[in-house]
Design a protein around this motif. Structure first.
Motif, short mmCIF file in Angstrom:
data_model
loop_
_atom_site.label_atom_id
_atom_site.label_comp_id
_atom_site.label_asym_id
_atom_site.label_seq_id
_atom_site.Cartn_x
_atom_site.Cartn_y
_atom_site.Cartn_z
N PRO A 50 0.83 -1.25 -0.04
CA PRO A 50 0.14 -0.25 -0.09
C PRO A 50 1.00 1.72 0.30
N GLY A 51 0.66 2.54 -0.80
CA GLY A 51 1.02 3.32 -0.80
C GLY A 51 2.58 3.54 -1.69
N VAL A 52 2.69 1.89 -2.49
CA VAL A 52 3.95 2.22 -3.05
C VAL A 52 3.89 0.82 -4.45
N GLY A 53 3.14 0.66 -4.67
CA GLY A 53 2.65 -0.42 -5.70
C GLY A 53 2.54 -1.71 -5.42
N SER A 54 3.26 -2.80 -6.23
CA SER A 54 2.42 -4.10 -7.31
C SER A 54 3.78 -4.39 -8.41
N VAL A 55 3.94 -5.71 -7.53
CA VAL A 55 5.02 -6.26 -8.05
C VAL A 55 4.93 -7.88 -8.35
N ARG A 56 4.73 -8.00 -9.33
CA ARG A 56 4.81 -9.43 -9.80
C ARG A 56 6.06 -10.24 -10.34
N LEU A 57 6.05 -11.15 -9.98
CA LEU A 57 7.19 -12.05 -9.61
C LEU A 57 7.08 -14.00 -10.43
N ASP A 58 7.44 -13.73 -11.05
CA ASP A 58 7.59 -15.20 -12.39
C ASP A 58 9.10 -15.91 -11.86
N LEU A 59 8.92 -16.69 -11.47
CA LEU A 59 10.21 -17.35 -10.95
C LEU A 59 10.59 -18.63 -11.73
N SER A 60 11.86 -18.42 -12.24
CA SER A 60 12.55 -20.05 -13.04
C SER A 60 11.58 -20.31 -14.14
N LYS A 61 11.85 -18.80 -15.47
CA LYS A 61 10.86 -19.25 -16.58
C LYS A 61 11.65 -20.24 -17.65
N THR A 62 11.57 -21.77 -17.49
CA THR A 62 12.30 -22.36 -18.54
C THR A 62 11.64 -22.37 -19.86
N SER A 63 12.53 -22.66 -20.93
CA SER A 63 12.18 -23.13 -22.40
C SER A 63 13.22 -24.10 -23.36
N THR A 64 12.77 -25.33 -23.95
CA THR A 64 13.29 -26.02 -24.63
C THR A 64 12.91 -26.06 -25.78
N THR A 65 13.55 -26.50 -26.83
CA THR A 65 12.79 -27.08 -27.62
C THR A 65 14.14 -28.24 -28.73
N SER A 66 13.89 -28.68 -29.51
CA SER A 66 14.97 -29.41 -30.35
C SER A 66 16.61 -28.88 -30.67
N THR A 125 17.30 -25.51 -29.01
CA THR A 125 17.18 -23.69 -27.87
C THR A 125 16.89 -24.46 -26.96
N ALA A 126 17.17 -23.60 -26.49
CA ALA A 126 17.28 -23.61 -24.03
C ALA A 126 17.00 -22.05 -23.99
N ALA A 127 16.27 -21.75 -22.79
CA ALA A 127 16.67 -20.49 -22.45
C ALA A 127 15.80 -20.57 -21.05
N ALA A 128 16.79 -19.90 -19.73
CA ALA A 128 16.66 -19.88 -18.41
C ALA A 128 16.16 -18.36 -18.32
N THR A 129 15.14 -18.19 -17.76
CA THR A 129 15.27 -16.59 -17.14
C THR A 129 14.81 -16.82 -15.11
N ALA A 130 15.75 -16.75 -14.37
CA ALA A 130 15.50 -16.81 -12.84
C ALA A 130 14.63 -16.29 -13.09
N LEU A 131 14.15 -14.98 -12.82
CA LEU A 131 13.05 -14.09 -12.12
C LEU A 131 12.76 -13.52 -13.53
N GLU A 132 11.17 -12.82 -13.40
CA GLU A 132 10.90 -12.01 -14.28
C GLU A 132 9.74 -10.62 -13.41
N LEU A 133 10.58 -9.72 -14.14
CA LEU A 133 8.89 -9.09 -12.79
C LEU A 133 8.15 -8.27 -13.75
N LYS A 134 6.80 -7.89 -13.16
CA LYS A 134 5.85 -6.55 -13.97
C LYS A 134 6.61 -6.12 -12.56
N VAL A 135 6.18 -4.85 -13.06
CA VAL A 135 6.62 -3.75 -11.26
C VAL A 135 5.68 -2.38 -12.49
N SER A 136 4.95 -2.18 -11.39
CA SER A 136 3.86 -0.65 -11.24
C SER A 136 3.95 -0.62 -10.03
#
Length: 295
Positions: free
Chosen positions: A185-201, A203-214
């Motif tokens: 309250p009085g500051v804002g909000s943050v949405r956190l997505d933890l350990s987003k990973t994806s792979t194909t035949s 390729t691979a991608a790993a993100t430890a933390l992604e934040l949606k900030v307001s």
């Protein structure tokens, strides 16, 4: 004696010439049958921090982007800078302000003929946004991301983050089951997505933390911050190799007679036939010369 002395060198010369012709044939064939492997190296990247934030100031009369990155590398490359600052007009009196600081902030990207790998490692991270000079947007003790792509194997993406982090001064538990919402309250909000990973035949991608900030402290509209923050990301693409077509080597010399193919001859036949003809011509010449000398 004279005839004998003459005939021996002539025969040796004819034999040597024939051997040279026959030796040249296989050498040409070896070159024509070669194929070259073409190898495409893979790709890898790593970044400690990337921001895509819109900063609105003074009741949104000023709108400036905050798009910065720390230790963003492409293979082959590495970086270990541990602090990032930025400067925005009308923010912090026009002076640079700290965006991220860490005790350890490593990014590495490597490639070889068989493997591509991206890797990030952070320790004691503190992330700030405009409008909150004294309060960290997030604090993390340790975080790593790794993406490994090896030729002939399935790509692998992993991220490791402690179970709890501090968001806007609140200690919260982050789970991998879904995004975690933090409201202050009085500051804002943050949405956190933890350990987003994806792979194909390949390729691979790993993100430890992604934040949606307001963030809009006390709704004063002094600094309204909206956007995303990516922390500790690694990507890769597997190397690939395939044989290239054999070089187009045109046949040397006169073409073989059509009848030779019908007798079961192979690619050596023209060279053998040519050597035999040469041997007969040279031998006959040597005999004729010897007879003239005897006469």
């Amino acid at each position: 004696m004279n005839g004998t002395n003459f005939r021996m060198p002539a025969r040796r010369w004819a034999t040597a010439a024939t051997a040279t012709v026959l030796a040249a044939g296989p050498a040409t064939l070896v070159g024509a049958g070669s194929a070259h492997a073409r190898t495409d190296q893979g790709r890898a990247s790593a970044v400690v921090l990337r921001t895509g934030l819109d900063v609105s100031l003074l009741n949104k009369t000023v709108d400036v982007p905050l798009s910065v990155s720390l230790n963003e590398v492409q293979a082959p490359g590495s970086a270990e800078k541990t602090a990032l600052s930025a400067q925005l007009d009308a923010v912090n009196g026009g002076q640079p302000f700290s965006v991220l600081s860490a005790d350890v902030a490593t990014a590495k990207a490597t490639v070889s003929a068989t493997k591509a790998e991206g890797y990030t490692d952070l320790a004691h991270v503190r992330l700030h946004v405009p409008g909150l000079p004294l309060l960290s947007l997030i604090e993390v003790d340790a975080v790593t991301s790794k993406a490994t792509c090896e030729a002939g194997k399935a790509p692998v993406a992993t991220s490791h983050l402690p179970g709890s982090v501090t968001v806007l001064g609140k200690r919260v538990t982050v789970t991998a089951n879904g995004p975690t919402e933090v409201q202050v309250p009085g500051v804002g909000s943050v949405r956190l997505d933890l350990s987003k990973t994806s792979t194909t035949s390949r390729t691979a991608a790993a993100t430890a933390l992604e934040l949606k900030v307001s963030v809009n402290p006390l709704k004063l509209n002094v600094a309204d911050v909206e956007g995303t923050v990516t922390l500790a990301q690694a990507t890769c693409e597997s190397p690939s190799s395939s044989p290239s077509p054999a070089p187009d080597v045109k046949p040397q010399g006169a073409p073989a007679e059509a009848g030779l193919a019908e007798t079961g001859s192979d690619s050596m036949t023209p060279y053998i036939a040519g050597g035999a003809v040469l041997l007969l011509v040279l031998g006959g010449g040597a005999v004729l010369t010897a007879r003239r000398r005897r006469g």
